[in-house]
Motif scaffolding. Structure first.
Motif, PDB file in Angstrom:
ATOM      1  N   SER A 167       0.833  -1.210   0.000  1.00  0.00           N
ATOM      2  CA  SER A 167       0.000   0.000   0.000  1.00  0.00           C
ATOM      3  C   SER A 167       0.861   1.250   0.000  1.00  0.00           C
ATOM      4  CB  SER A 167      -0.931  -0.010   1.207  1.00  0.00           C
ATOM      5  OG  SER A 167      -1.867  -1.070   1.135  1.00  0.00           O
ATOM      6  N   GLN A 213      -7.459   6.669  -2.822  1.00  0.00           N
ATOM      7  CA  GLN A 213      -6.738   5.733  -1.957  1.00  0.00           C
ATOM      8  C   GLN A 213      -6.865   6.073  -0.481  1.00  0.00           C
ATOM      9  OE1 GLN A 213      -2.816   4.464  -3.195  1.00  0.00           O
ATOM     10  NE2 GLN A 213      -3.265   5.008  -5.308  1.00  0.00           N
ATOM     11  N   ASN A 267      -7.207   2.373   0.636  1.00  0.00           N
ATOM     12  CA  ASN A 267      -5.983   1.828   1.230  1.00  0.00           C
ATOM     13  C   ASN A 267      -5.663   2.386   2.613  1.00  0.00           C
ATOM     14  OD1 ASN A 267      -5.730   1.617  -1.797  1.00  0.00           O
ATOM     15  ND2 ASN A 267      -3.930   0.426  -1.215  1.00  0.00           N
TER      16      ASN A 267
END
Length: 480
Positions: free
Chosen positions: A7, A75, A79
């Protein structure tokens, strides 16, 4: 590789691609305004030629910056959900301010800037150019406010593990914000200076002898020569601020593993291979005391060593040394190359005369200088990425320094899923980066070897014709 590392790599890849384009548009907007003001003041079409060429580069860079910024922002949810859950009360408003005050300003007037020269009054077109340039800088301001706050958080309190704002002025003007903002704006200016000089040198090598190419090459070289010493000074101030608030990062940048005896000072490590296992540097090349002089402005000054950031149970709280150590030296080496090339070019133009006997003529530059500018056209990208990696990897293991660790913020997503999207991102970004560079070369080639004029109603646009011929609009001959 686990989910956390994948990530981090994915977000790093996204932001590395994204930052390339705002780095160009932030400063290029102001350069375009300068070209337009020079045209308004002198009526010299070389400045309008320069404007019409570089506004295409601005539009291309702006488009890629917007698209890559959108994918990057996703993201935060996919993430890194822990980031907004913990610091969303600060990060959310700052990101909203960037959109409401900067992005809308840029997007609202970009169309006038790109297509309105012959369709709106001249003052309105110039004003639109100013607003777009101002918008790019305002956007950089808000993003760097958030990024700086993540490094030196201030003006907040924790309630049940969640950050709440208590002083917005302290949040915005946190301890590292002025240094980071100045450092980034100057980095953008240097990126654009060498891009302009490099593309102009390429056009000159292609055979373009127009006055606009000579003017932009000279402009880029002088701009780089002026900004690089200022950047060195600001970088030194930024380093002192980082030493005060993030000493572990500075220790990693310098490969400073253990404290030296009193009075010995800290050496400046020119080259080494950091060894995390032995906690020492292999193949070290260093200059005694010079590190103390650079880092503390004292011959015998000391800085915290990396060993001071290892707990008794072996827990390491300093960043990984090797990537920070190497990226910092790449940034510095690129800056030194910029300094040498720009100052050499300016000195040659100032001391030599061109074939027509004029001073400050680009014809006085040897071909190796032109090739060097072409080779360094994208050197600003290299320096910005190296500096960005130094800053962001140097913050580890923290996402928000002292408040939220990276491990606490990452999502529980299967590693293979992160890996598959990472590969897809890298493939797309590689293609887009190659396409961007190819378009820059194509623009330089077509500007040199000519192209068909746009037409409206079967008649060439008089402004376009004037730009191509060097005549004023409405003239009947090129001489006019």
């Amino acid at each position: 590789m686990d989910t956390l590392l994948l990530s981090r790599i994915q977000f790093g890849a996204n932001i590395s691609f994204h930052i390339l384009f705002p780095t160009i548009t932030i400063a290029l907007g102001w350069v375009l305004l300068w070209f337009k003001l020079r045209y308004n003041a002198t009526g010299d079409f070389k400045w309008m030629e320069a404007y019409r060429f570089w506004v295409k580069v601005f539009a291309l860079s702006f488009a890629l910056g917007v698209v890559s910024g959108i994918t990057m922002s996703f993201q935060f949810g996919t993430n890194w959900p822990g980031f907004m859950e913990t610091v969303g009360n600060v990060a959310g408003p700052l990101l909203a301010y960037e959109v409401l005050t900067a992005f809308f300003l840029e997007a609202g007037f970009l169309g006038i800037m790109l297509f309105g020269f012959s369709r709106v009054p001249g003052w309105l077109h110039t004003f639109a150019t100013f607003l777009v340039a101002f918008g790019t800088t305002l956007s950089a301001f808000w993003i760097l406010v958030l990024n700086s706050w993540m490094h030196t958080p201030a003006g907040f309190e924790l309630r049940d593990g969640v950050v709440h704002a208590t002083d917005w002025l302290a949040i915005i003007f946190n301890p590292s914000m002025p240094y980071r903002l100045a450092h980034m704006l100057l980095a953008s200016g240097l990126t654009v200076a060498f891009l302009i000089a490099g593309i102009s040198a390429l056009r000159l090598l292609f055979g373009d002898r127009s006055r606009s190419v000579a003017a932009t090459l000279r402009f880029g070289a002088v701009m780089g020569a002026v900004l690089i010493p200022v950047q060195i000074f600001v970088g030194d101030m930024h380093g002192l601020n980082t030493l005060e608030h993030q000493p572990a990062k500075v220790a990693a940048m310098e490969g400073h593993w253990e404290q030296y005896p009193d009075g010995e000072g800290v050496p400046l490590v020119l080259f080494a291979v950091p060894n995390a296992e032995t906690r020492d540097n292999d193949y070290e090349v260093k200059i005694p005391h010079l590190g103390s002089l650079v880092l503390t402005h004292s011959w015998d000054g000391t800085i915290p060593a990396l060993d001071e950031f290892v707990a008794e149970d072996g827990t390491v709280t300093h960043p990984p040394v090797a990537p920070v150590f190497y990226s910092f030296r790449i940034m510095v080496a690129t800056g030194v190359a910029m300094l040498l090339l720009s100052w050499t070019a300016v000195a040659l133009m100032a001391r030599r005369r061109g074939p027509d006997g004029a001073r400050w003529s680009v014809e006085a530059l040897p071909r190796w200088v032109l090739y060097a500018f072409v080779a360094m056209a994208l050197s600003g990208w290299l320096a910005v990425l190296a500096g960005w990696y130094t800053t962001e990897i140097g913050r580890q293991p923290w996402l928000v320094h002292g408040v939220l660790s990276t491990a606490q913020a990452v999502a529980e997503v299967p590693a293979p899923m992160v890996l598959s999207t990472l590969v897809a991102y890298l493939a797309v970004y590689a293609v887009l980066t190659g396409a961007y560079v190819a378009v820059l070369v194509y623009l330089a080639w077509t500007a040199t070897h000519g192209k068909s004029l746009p037409t409206r109603g079967g008649t060439a646009d008089p402004v376009e014709r004037a730009v191509e011929t060097g005549a004023r609009p409405g003239a009947t001959t090129p001489a006019e």
